[in-house]
Write a protein that holds these residues in place. Structure first.
Motif, PDB file in Angstrom:
ATOM      1  N   PHE A 155      -8.026   2.599  -2.441  1.00 34.73           N
ATOM      2  CA  PHE A 155      -9.464   2.402  -2.260  1.00 34.73           C
ATOM      3  C   PHE A 155     -10.281   3.442  -3.023  1.00 34.73           C
ATOM      4  CE2 PHE A 155      -7.141   0.530   1.192  1.00 34.73           C
ATOM      5  CZ  PHE A 155      -7.589  -0.771   1.118  1.00 34.73           C
ATOM      6  N   ALA A 156      -9.667   4.579  -3.254  1.00 33.29           N
ATOM      7  CA  ALA A 156     -10.331   5.569  -4.110  1.00 33.29           C
ATOM      8  C   ALA A 156     -10.478   4.987  -5.514  1.00 33.29           C
ATOM      9  CB  ALA A 156      -9.521   6.855  -4.155  1.00 33.29           C
ATOM     10  N   ALA A 157      -9.433   4.312  -5.996  1.00 41.41           N
ATOM     11  CA  ALA A 157      -9.493   3.672  -7.312  1.00 41.41           C
ATOM     12  C   ALA A 157     -10.557   2.581  -7.321  1.00 41.41           C
ATOM     13  CB  ALA A 157      -8.134   3.087  -7.675  1.00 41.41           C
ATOM     14  N   LEU A 158     -10.642   1.828  -6.206  1.00 35.21           N
ATOM     15  CA  LEU A 158     -11.681   0.802  -6.100  1.00 35.21           C
ATOM     16  C   LEU A 158     -13.063   1.453  -6.161  1.00 35.21           C
ATOM     17  CD1 LEU A 158     -12.582  -2.135  -5.539  1.00 35.21           C
ATOM     18  CD2 LEU A 158     -12.344  -1.655  -3.103  1.00 35.21           C
ATOM     19  N   VAL A 164      -5.592  -9.581   1.843  1.00 33.73           N
ATOM     20  CA  VAL A 164      -6.651  -8.597   1.617  1.00 33.73           C
ATOM     21  C   VAL A 164      -6.029  -7.190   1.649  1.00 33.73           C
ATOM     22  CG1 VAL A 164      -8.748  -7.625   2.628  1.00 33.73           C
ATOM     23  CG2 VAL A 164      -8.437 -10.102   2.555  1.00 33.73           C
ATOM     24  N   PRO A 165      -6.427  -6.302   0.719  1.00 35.34           N
ATOM     25  CA  PRO A 165      -5.760  -4.991   0.658  1.00 35.34           C
ATOM     26  C   PRO A 165      -5.869  -4.196   1.948  1.00 35.34           C
ATOM     27  CG  PRO A 165      -7.739  -5.024  -0.714  1.00 35.34           C
ATOM     28  CD  PRO A 165      -7.450  -6.438  -0.331  1.00 35.34           C
ATOM     29  N   THR A 166      -7.015  -4.317   2.621  1.00 34.10           N
ATOM     30  CA  THR A 166      -7.168  -3.569   3.867  1.00 34.10           C
ATOM     31  C   THR A 166      -6.174  -4.048   4.918  1.00 34.10           C
ATOM     32  OG1 THR A 166      -9.050  -5.049   4.147  1.00 34.10           O
ATOM     33  CG2 THR A 166      -9.527  -2.720   3.779  1.00 34.10           C
ATOM     34  N   HIS A 167      -5.855  -5.340   4.871  1.00 32.08           N
ATOM     35  CA  HIS A 167      -4.893  -5.876   5.836  1.00 32.08           C
ATOM     36  C   HIS A 167      -3.511  -5.307   5.579  1.00 32.08           C
ATOM     37  CE1 HIS A 167      -2.104  -8.849   7.624  1.00 32.08           C
ATOM     38  NE2 HIS A 167      -2.989  -8.822   8.613  1.00 32.08           N
ATOM     39  N   GLY A 177       7.695   1.210  15.209  1.00 30.32           N
ATOM     40  CA  GLY A 177       8.944   1.941  15.065  1.00 30.32           C
ATOM     41  C   GLY A 177       9.762   1.521  13.868  1.00 30.32           C
ATOM     42  N   GLY A 178       9.183   0.682  12.996  1.00 29.08           N
ATOM     43  CA  GLY A 178       9.937   0.217  11.828  1.00 29.08           C
ATOM     44  C   GLY A 178       9.405   0.815  10.547  1.00 29.08           C
ATOM     45  N   ALA A 179       9.989   0.382   9.435  1.00 25.44           N
ATOM     46  CA  ALA A 179       9.502   0.793   8.124  1.00 25.44           C
ATOM     47  C   ALA A 179       8.468  -0.228   7.659  1.00 25.44           C
ATOM     48  CB  ALA A 179      10.657   0.851   7.145  1.00 25.44           C
ATOM     49  N   PRO A 180       7.524   0.170   6.787  1.00 26.95           N
ATOM     50  CA  PRO A 180       6.527  -0.777   6.274  1.00 26.95           C
ATOM     51  C   PRO A 180       7.201  -1.968   5.599  1.00 26.95           C
ATOM     52  CG  PRO A 180       5.923   1.456   5.696  1.00 26.95           C
ATOM     53  CD  PRO A 180       7.290   1.530   6.284  1.00 26.95           C
ATOM     54  N   HIS A 181       6.580  -3.145   5.731  1.00 26.20           N
ATOM     55  CA  HIS A 181       7.140  -4.345   5.090  1.00 26.20           C
ATOM     56  C   HIS A 181       6.974  -4.248   3.585  1.00 26.20           C
ATOM     57  CE1 HIS A 181       7.553  -6.026   9.004  1.00 26.20           C
ATOM     58  NE2 HIS A 181       6.261  -5.858   9.261  1.00 26.20           N
ATOM     59  N   LEU A 182       7.996  -4.730   2.890  1.00 27.92           N
ATOM     60  CA  LEU A 182       7.989  -4.687   1.438  1.00 27.92           C
ATOM     61  C   LEU A 182       6.786  -5.447   0.877  1.00 27.92           C
ATOM     62  CD1 LEU A 182      10.002  -3.149  -0.187  1.00 27.92           C
ATOM     63  CD2 LEU A 182      11.106  -5.303  -0.834  1.00 27.92           C
ATOM     64  N   LYS A 183       6.456  -6.555   1.518  1.00 26.21           N
ATOM     65  CA  LYS A 183       5.354  -7.384   1.043  1.00 26.21           C
ATOM     66  C   LYS A 183       4.036  -6.589   1.036  1.00 26.21           C
ATOM     67  CE  LYS A 183       2.590 -11.307   2.407  1.00 26.21           C
ATOM     68  NZ  LYS A 183       2.203 -12.066   3.606  1.00 26.21           N
ATOM     69  N   ASP A 184       3.816  -5.850   2.119  1.00 24.42           N
ATOM     70  CA  ASP A 184       2.575  -5.078   2.215  1.00 24.42           C
ATOM     71  C   ASP A 184       2.545  -3.958   1.177  1.00 24.42           C
ATOM     72  OD1 ASP A 184       1.553  -6.585   4.330  1.00 24.42           O
ATOM     73  OD2 ASP A 184       2.804  -5.473   5.753  1.00 24.42           O
ATOM     74  N   VAL A 185       3.704  -3.333   0.981  1.00 28.54           N
ATOM     75  CA  VAL A 185       3.779  -2.278  -0.038  1.00 28.54           C
ATOM     76  C   VAL A 185       3.487  -2.885  -1.404  1.00 28.54           C
ATOM     77  CG1 VAL A 185       5.275  -0.591  -1.170  1.00 28.54           C
ATOM     78  CG2 VAL A 185       5.427  -0.925   1.307  1.00 28.54           C
ATOM     79  N   ALA A 186       4.081  -4.071  -1.661  1.00 27.83           N
ATOM     80  CA  ALA A 186       3.877  -4.736  -2.951  1.00 27.83           C
ATOM     81  C   ALA A 186       2.405  -5.087  -3.145  1.00 27.83           C
ATOM     82  CB  ALA A 186       4.742  -5.980  -3.036  1.00 27.83           C
ATOM     83  N   ILE A 187       1.776  -5.577  -2.080  1.00 30.10           N
ATOM     84  CA  ILE A 187       0.348  -5.932  -2.177  1.00 30.10           C
ATOM     85  C   ILE A 187      -0.474  -4.686  -2.504  1.00 30.10           C
ATOM     86  CG2 ILE A 187      -1.678  -6.667  -0.835  1.00 30.10           C
ATOM     87  CD1 ILE A 187       0.115  -8.653   0.630  1.00 30.10           C
ATOM     88  N   MET A 188      -0.165  -3.576  -1.843  1.00 25.95           N
ATOM     89  CA  MET A 188      -0.890  -2.324  -2.096  1.00 25.95           C
ATOM     90  C   MET A 188      -0.705  -1.852  -3.537  1.00 25.95           C
ATOM     91  SD  MET A 188      -2.645  -1.497   0.491  1.00 25.95           S
ATOM     92  CE  MET A 188      -3.033   0.241   0.613  1.00 25.95           C
ATOM     93  N   ALA A 200       0.060  -3.702  -6.092  1.00 27.31           N
ATOM     94  CA  ALA A 200      -0.636  -4.645  -6.978  1.00 27.31           C
ATOM     95  C   ALA A 200      -2.136  -4.335  -7.016  1.00 27.31           C
ATOM     96  CB  ALA A 200      -0.399  -6.077  -6.504  1.00 27.31           C
ATOM     97  N   TYR A 201      -2.710  -4.055  -5.850  1.00 26.64           N
ATOM     98  CA  TYR A 201      -4.143  -3.749  -5.811  1.00 26.64           C
ATOM     99  C   TYR A 201      -4.447  -2.416  -6.490  1.00 26.64           C
ATOM    100  CZ  TYR A 201      -5.847  -7.675  -3.068  1.00 26.64           C
ATOM    101  OH  TYR A 201      -6.225  -8.922  -2.671  1.00 26.64           O
ATOM    102  N   LEU A 202      -3.509  -1.469  -6.349  1.00 30.69           N
ATOM    103  CA  LEU A 202      -3.701  -0.178  -7.022  1.00 30.69           C
ATOM    104  C   LEU A 202      -3.749  -0.381  -8.535  1.00 30.69           C
ATOM    105  CD1 LEU A 202      -3.966   2.892  -6.889  1.00 30.69           C
ATOM    106  CD2 LEU A 202      -1.477   3.056  -6.965  1.00 30.69           C
ATOM    107  N   ALA A 203      -2.821  -1.224  -9.028  1.00 27.34           N
ATOM    108  CA  ALA A 203      -2.790  -1.526 -10.465  1.00 27.34           C
ATOM    109  C   ALA A 203      -4.085  -2.222 -10.876  1.00 27.34           C
ATOM    110  CB  ALA A 203      -1.585  -2.392 -10.789  1.00 27.34           C
TER     111      ALA A 203
END
Lengths: 247, 300
Positions: free
Chosen positions: A148-151, A199-202, A214-225, A227-230
């Motif tokens: 979001f800083a990049a945004l 949506v990136p915030t989601h 108690g789990g690790a972040p989902h790969l999909k969410d990491v990928a979305i983040m 992608a939005y960073l790029a």
């Protein structure tokens, strides 16, 4: 460049109004939303309590406030006043300014995250099974705020003058609401949930929610983040170069 | 050192810089002189890489302007560059020093720019002249080979202006090239080794202040005549640059005042209240730009 980063942080800390807004506001909003909520009852569709869910949402929201609103307005204003031009006349490489802005914003976003955590733990008795979850949450929310800083940088280069504030706030509130930072997306109608998923915030909030459970972040969410960073980073870089032609 | 090769830059339909070619050499002090809208600031922006040329090539120290600046070879002071807010003067100048590849000690930079007394003030609380001195400090934070100044003394009072040019001369004496845009003609006359006159984005004249004056007609001759004034005969005077008759008074600009006056007596005239004076750079400048405007009108 370190001097610039230090100076950007110093002046941000001097800006009391801004600090108040970004550090106190998310915590205050947290108390308004989650203050009366039950500390044991689970939110429908999740196995977490509302105070815990909102803690992550508001920490994320606070981090976004610090980096997005702060950056876009400051950059637009500094471009207009010619400070960016002045800075281009130094040995500072072009990306240095953007890096300093992102870095200083990240330093401000950290206390806003910690204040929300502290308030949630103290007032609403939020606890985790393991201590690592607190650290992981802080790290993930903090790191995610870079998107979001990049945004913010991109918006700062896109808009000028009077336009920058409304544009920033439309993006800011739109993303916050749609991403489920103010209320869990589980309460949205299905069609809105389908949109909110991308949506990136989601994705940002989901990173934190995965850790809450108690789990690790989902790969999909990491990928979305990522992608939005790029996307935002690319847009910021492109707008920065374009600015050279008209600055 | 600096080379412009057929450089053009337009904003929409306005041609700010038009097919401009010029070279600057190490150690020169050069004034860029021209009326508002002559293309001075645009030329400096191109030189500093703040804007890109539409056509032609700008080279600074054998490389692009951006790279020359990154290498710490060029220091610049803009006319209206905003400054960072919520910081102290000292912090801002320290930033400029830390960003420079060959920085001078902070205290020395501040002392030279005359801002030691205001070092702890907030930048956004300064007067226009003080701000200008802070910009100057930032431009001279390190050992640059070229210093570029866009109307540097705007907003300074007379003593600040003198102090400023004192420091600038010192920089030039250390072998640095100084390029400044100005509309204060006395400054160009007093400080520059070389004056480049810009008009409508073109170089109109390029030489020492003395040469520029010579180009416009170095001397001015004023006298009164009685009786009938034969304008046609006066126009035939040798070395005449311009002729103006108002009432009984004749004003002449001449490239060789002695010869012109001699010929004047040769016409059998008896000029009264004869005055011969040198032309200031200001009048020279007006004469040159007027001539260019007239030429343009003819060619249309």
């Amino acid at each position: 460049m370190n001097t610039l980063i230090k100076l950007e942080i110093t002046r941000t800390l001097r800006n009391k109004k801004f600090m108040f807004f970004s550090v106190i506001y998310p915590a205050a909003l947290y108390l308004m939303i989650a203050g009366g909520a039950s500390t044991t009852e689970k939110v429908e569709g999740t196995n977490l309590t509302l105070p815990l869910l909102m803690m992550v949402s508001m920490a994320s929201f606070g981090a976004i406030t610090a980096v997005l609103v702060g950056n876009s307005e400051k950059i637009a204003k500094e471009r207009e006043k010619g400070w960016v031009r002045q800075l281009r006349l130094t040995s500072l490489p072009g990306r240095g300014y953007v890096t300093a802005k992102v870095a200083s914003a990240a330093v401000v976003s950290l206390p806003s995250i910690l204040v929300v955590f502290a308030v949630a733990a103290a007032v609403k008795d939020v606890r985790f099974d393991a201590a690592w979850q607190w650290f992981a949450l802080t790290a993930v929310i903090w790191a995610g705020s870079i998107v979001f800083a990049a945004l913010g940088v991109a918006v700062g280069y896109l808009a000028t003058g009077d336009a920058v504030r409304p544009i920033t706030f439309i993006i800011y509130f739109g993303l916050s609401m749609l991403g489920g930072l103010w209320m869990p997306t589980a309460v949205f109608p299905q069609w809105l949930q389908d949109i909110a998923e991308w949506v990136p915030t989601h994705a940002y909030a989901a990173l934190g929610q995965a850790i809450e459970q108690g789990g690790a972040p989902h790969l999909k969410d990491v990928a979305i983040m990522v992608a939005y960073l790029a996307l935002f980073g690319g847009a910021a870089a492109w707008l920065y170069r374009k600015d050279t032609h008209k600055a | 050192m600096v080379s412009f090769e057929n450089v053009s830059k337009s904003y929409g339909t306005v041609r700010a810089v038009s097919d401009l070619s010029l070279d600057l050499y190490p150690g020169e002090t050069v004034a860029l002189l021209g009326p508002n809208g002559a293309g001075k600031s645009s030329t400096l922006d191109l030189l500093l890489g703040l804007r890109n040329a539409d056509a032609g090539r700008v080279e600074v120290f054998g490389t692009t302007p951006q790279q020359a600046i990154e290498q710490g070879k060029v220091g610049a002071m803009l006319q209206s560059g905003g400054l960072m807010e919520d910081v102290k003067v000292r912090e801002l100048v320290k930033l400029a020093c830390d960003l420079h590849r060959n920085a001078y000690p902070l205290e020395r930079v501040m002392e030279q720019a005359g801002i030691t007394e205001i070092a702890d003030r907030m930048v956004n609380k300064l007067s226009g002249g003080q701000e200008q001195r802070v910009r100057f400090a930032m431009a001279t934070a390190g050992a640059n080979e070229l210093i570029v100044l866009d109307e540097p003394t705007t907003g300074m009072d007379v003593s600040a202006r003198q102090a400023f040019w004192g420091v600038m001369r010192q920089q030039a004496n250390e072998g640095r090239a100084v390029l400044f845009a100005t509309h204060y003609l006395e400054e160009a006359d007093a400080i520059a080794d070389r004056v480049i006159v810009l008009h409508r984005g073109r170089v109109l004249a390029d030489g020492s202040a003395a040469e520029i004056k010579a180009k416009a007609g170095a001397r001015r001759i004023v006298f009164d005549l009685e009786g009938h004034i034969g304008e046609a005969a006066l126009r035939e005077l040798p070395f005449l640059a311009s002729l103006e008759i108002s009432g009984r008074t004749v004003r002449i600009q001449s490239h060789d005042a002695d010869a012109t006056v001699h010929a004047l007596y040769g016409l059998g005239l008896y000029p009264r209240n004869l005055e011969v004076a040198g032309l200031g750079l200001e009048q020279a400048f007006i004469a040159i730009t007027d001539a260019a405007a007239a030429e343009e009108a003819v060619s249309r």
